[in-house]
Design a protein around this motif. Structure first.
Motif, PDB file in Angstrom:
ATOM      1  N   TYR A 253       8.274   7.053  76.009  1.00  0.00           N
ATOM      2  CA  TYR A 253       8.646   6.190  74.890  1.00  0.00           C
ATOM      3  C   TYR A 253       9.052   4.800  75.382  1.00  0.00           C
ATOM      4  N   LYS A 254       9.540   4.726  76.614  1.00  0.00           N
ATOM      5  CA  LYS A 254      10.006   3.452  77.143  1.00  0.00           C
ATOM      6  C   LYS A 254       9.942   3.482  78.660  1.00  0.00           C
ATOM      7  N   TYR A 285       5.866   0.667  78.618  1.00  0.00           N
ATOM      8  CA  TYR A 285       6.020   1.340  77.345  1.00  0.00           C
ATOM      9  C   TYR A 285       7.161   0.700  76.564  1.00  0.00           C
ATOM     10  N   SER A 287       9.196   1.081  72.933  1.00  0.00           N
ATOM     11  CA  SER A 287       9.453   1.791  71.684  1.00  0.00           C
ATOM     12  C   SER A 287       9.803   0.776  70.601  1.00  0.00           C
ATOM     13  N   SER A 289      11.091   1.550  67.562  1.00  0.00           N
ATOM     14  CA  SER A 289      12.096   2.022  66.615  1.00  0.00           C
ATOM     15  C   SER A 289      13.125   2.872  67.334  1.00  0.00           C
ATOM     16  N   THR A 290      14.393   2.670  67.009  1.00  0.00           N
ATOM     17  CA  THR A 290      15.438   3.508  67.594  1.00  0.00           C
ATOM     18  C   THR A 290      15.538   4.847  66.867  1.00  0.00           C
ATOM     19  N   PRO A 293      11.550   6.888  67.860  1.00  0.00           N
ATOM     20  CA  PRO A 293      11.089   6.298  69.120  1.00  0.00           C
ATOM     21  C   PRO A 293       9.627   6.595  69.450  1.00  0.00           C
ATOM     22  N   GLU A 294       8.986   7.495  68.670  1.00  0.00           N
ATOM     23  CA  GLU A 294       7.581   7.812  68.925  1.00  0.00           C
ATOM     24  C   GLU A 294       6.651   6.657  68.574  1.00  0.00           C
ATOM     25  N   HIS A 295       7.147   5.676  67.844  1.00  0.00           N
ATOM     26  CA  HIS A 295       6.367   4.460  67.600  1.00  0.00           C
ATOM     27  C   HIS A 295       6.379   3.628  68.884  1.00  0.00           C
ATOM     28  N   VAL A 296       5.277   3.616  69.612  1.00  0.00           N
ATOM     29  CA  VAL A 296       5.240   3.021  70.943  1.00  0.00           C
ATOM     30  C   VAL A 296       4.011   2.135  71.109  1.00  0.00           C
TER      31      VAL A 296
END
Length: 423
Positions: A253-254, A285, A287, A289-290, A293-296
């Motif tokens: 994710y990050k 990577y 992310s 959205s906190t 977090p799958e929005h990457v």
């Protein structure tokens, strides 16, 4: 063109002997990922097999092992059947120890292709050492579309044969053996230095449906650089430096992953020719959205550059020749190749279902390579693009089944099936 087979599947899981992972020490240990709201294939099977079962009052820890059938079909390999297993586990109890992963697969196809591999990426407790390696034994077919990036200018019939990717692809049958092992030591947090060796051997190489006098890209290249048409060995020493802050190897994710290294093919190790190559692999990577977090947004650049000597034709850097053999979706492996090659890709990953069982991706990539006609690296580019779905197979290790459809130039397109993200 429809392909989802041996070259993309055989290495399309947590294989990358060059891949590593870092668990964020503070956030992982204090705020472990909540899996209770996620739904994976294990939950689906449990629901099918035990439809009336009540939820357990105490949640069991999800297994880190995934076993699935290895099924594919394409014109090159025919129909494929086999089995694949991927495992992930953190060794020891020291905080911040990275996830160790291993994978194996055995498969056979209707065209007589047999493929077996085992690979591992193991971190000892506290990340003091990292062992990365693989073993491959295969009777395989390698599609061949010539050398270069397709610049469209041919100064002779021989060079047109060698470098025109629009030509109908040929197939090179061979026996393939690979043994690779590297040992890394952490010298600072997230920074590793390593060394090892790789032995790549091909025997009984054969171009079907050709005569002894036919000019083919493979034979032209071998004649120019002094390789035997029947087989070769590319055996060398490996020296690498890598840095990683990824929160998960299978589906980050990050974080960032960067690796750079040299490969020195040596005749005293049995290599057919000496060679010096430099490779780079950088991934980032972000992310978006906190709360989800799958929005990457994920970025990837991979490059390989021959500095001296010569490497065998089937070992040239090119499409799908990265450590996990997943680059260049839209084309078969080595559709484009050269002594110098660079690849870039951007991908957007997003959840579709609230329980994370189904998610999606869209991606765009660019490739560039040199050739024997004077085309230089970064002078000409070839694109690929597509999208796909993800099925959550194992929420404990973020293991996804990846189903992608991609398009490229020259009519190239296809369906790509893999386990875990392409990068």
């Amino acid at each position: 063109m429809f392909f989802a087979g041996i070259n993309s599947l055989a290495y399309s899981q947590v294989t990358g002997a060059t891949d590593t992972l870092k668990n964020d020490t503070v956030k992982v240990t204090k705020h472990a990922e909540n899996l209770s709201g996620q739904y994976d294939v294990g939950d689906l099977f449990h629901k099918i097999l035990h439809p009336k079962a009540k939820p357990d009052s105490v949640k069991k820890k999800p297994s880190g092992i995934t076993i699935i059938p290895n099924i594919a079909s394409n014109p090159t390999i025919g129909s494929q059947i086999g089995i694949k297993a991927v495992a992930g586990r953190v060794l020891g109890n020291e905080p911040g120890t990275f996830l160790s992963v291993a994978a194996t697969s055995a498969s056979i196809t209707t065209k007589g292709i047999i493929y077996f591999y085992v690979n591992h990426n193991i971190f000892t407790p506290g990340n003091k050492y990292n062992f990365q390696g693989s073993l491959v034994v295969a009777k395989t077919v390698s599609p061949d579309y010539g050398m270069g990036i397709g610049n469209g200018n041919y100064d002779s019939p021989e060079n047109e044969i060698l470098t025109n990717p629009a030509r109908k692809g040929r197939a090179l049958n061979s026996l393939y053996f690979n043994l690779r092992e590297k040992v890394y030591k952490e010298i600072q947090k997230g920074l590793f230095v390593g060394a090892g060796a790789s032995f790549d051997v091909r025997r009984n190489i054969e171009e079907r449906n050709t005569t002894a006098t036919d000019l083919t890209p493979y034979r032209i290249y071998n004649d120019r650089y002094g390789f035997d048409d029947g087989g070769y060995s590319a055996n060398g020493l490996l020296f690498n430096v890598q840095y990683t802050t990824r929160d998960n190897q299978n589906r980050a994710y990050k974080g960032i992953y960067a690796d750079a290294g040299f490969r020195l093919n040596q005749t005293w190790l049995g290599s057919s020719r000496g060679a010096l190559q430099f490779t780079t692999d950088v991934r980032k990577y972000i992310s978006l959205s906190t709360s989800h977090p799958e929005h990457v947004i994920a970025f990837w650049n991979w490059g390989s550059y021959l500095l001296s000597g010569a490497v065998p034709y089937l070992e040239l850097a090119g499409t799908g020749r990265d450590g996990s053999f997943r680059s260049g979706r839209g084309y078969v492996n080595q559709y484009f190749k050269g002594t110098k090659y660079n690849y870039s890709e951007v991908e957007y990953r997003f959840p579709i279902l609230k329980n994370k069982f189904i998610s999606g991706v869209t991606f765009f990539n660019l490739q560039t390579a040199n050739d024997d006609l004077g085309t230089k690296l970064f002078e000409k580019w070839q694109p690929g693009y597509g999208g796909g779905l993800r099925v959550l197979f194992n929420k404990a290790t973020r293991t996804n089944l990846c189903l992608d459809y991609a398009w490229g130039k020259y009519g190239a397109r296809g369906f790509f099936l893999g386990l875990n993200e392409a990068f």
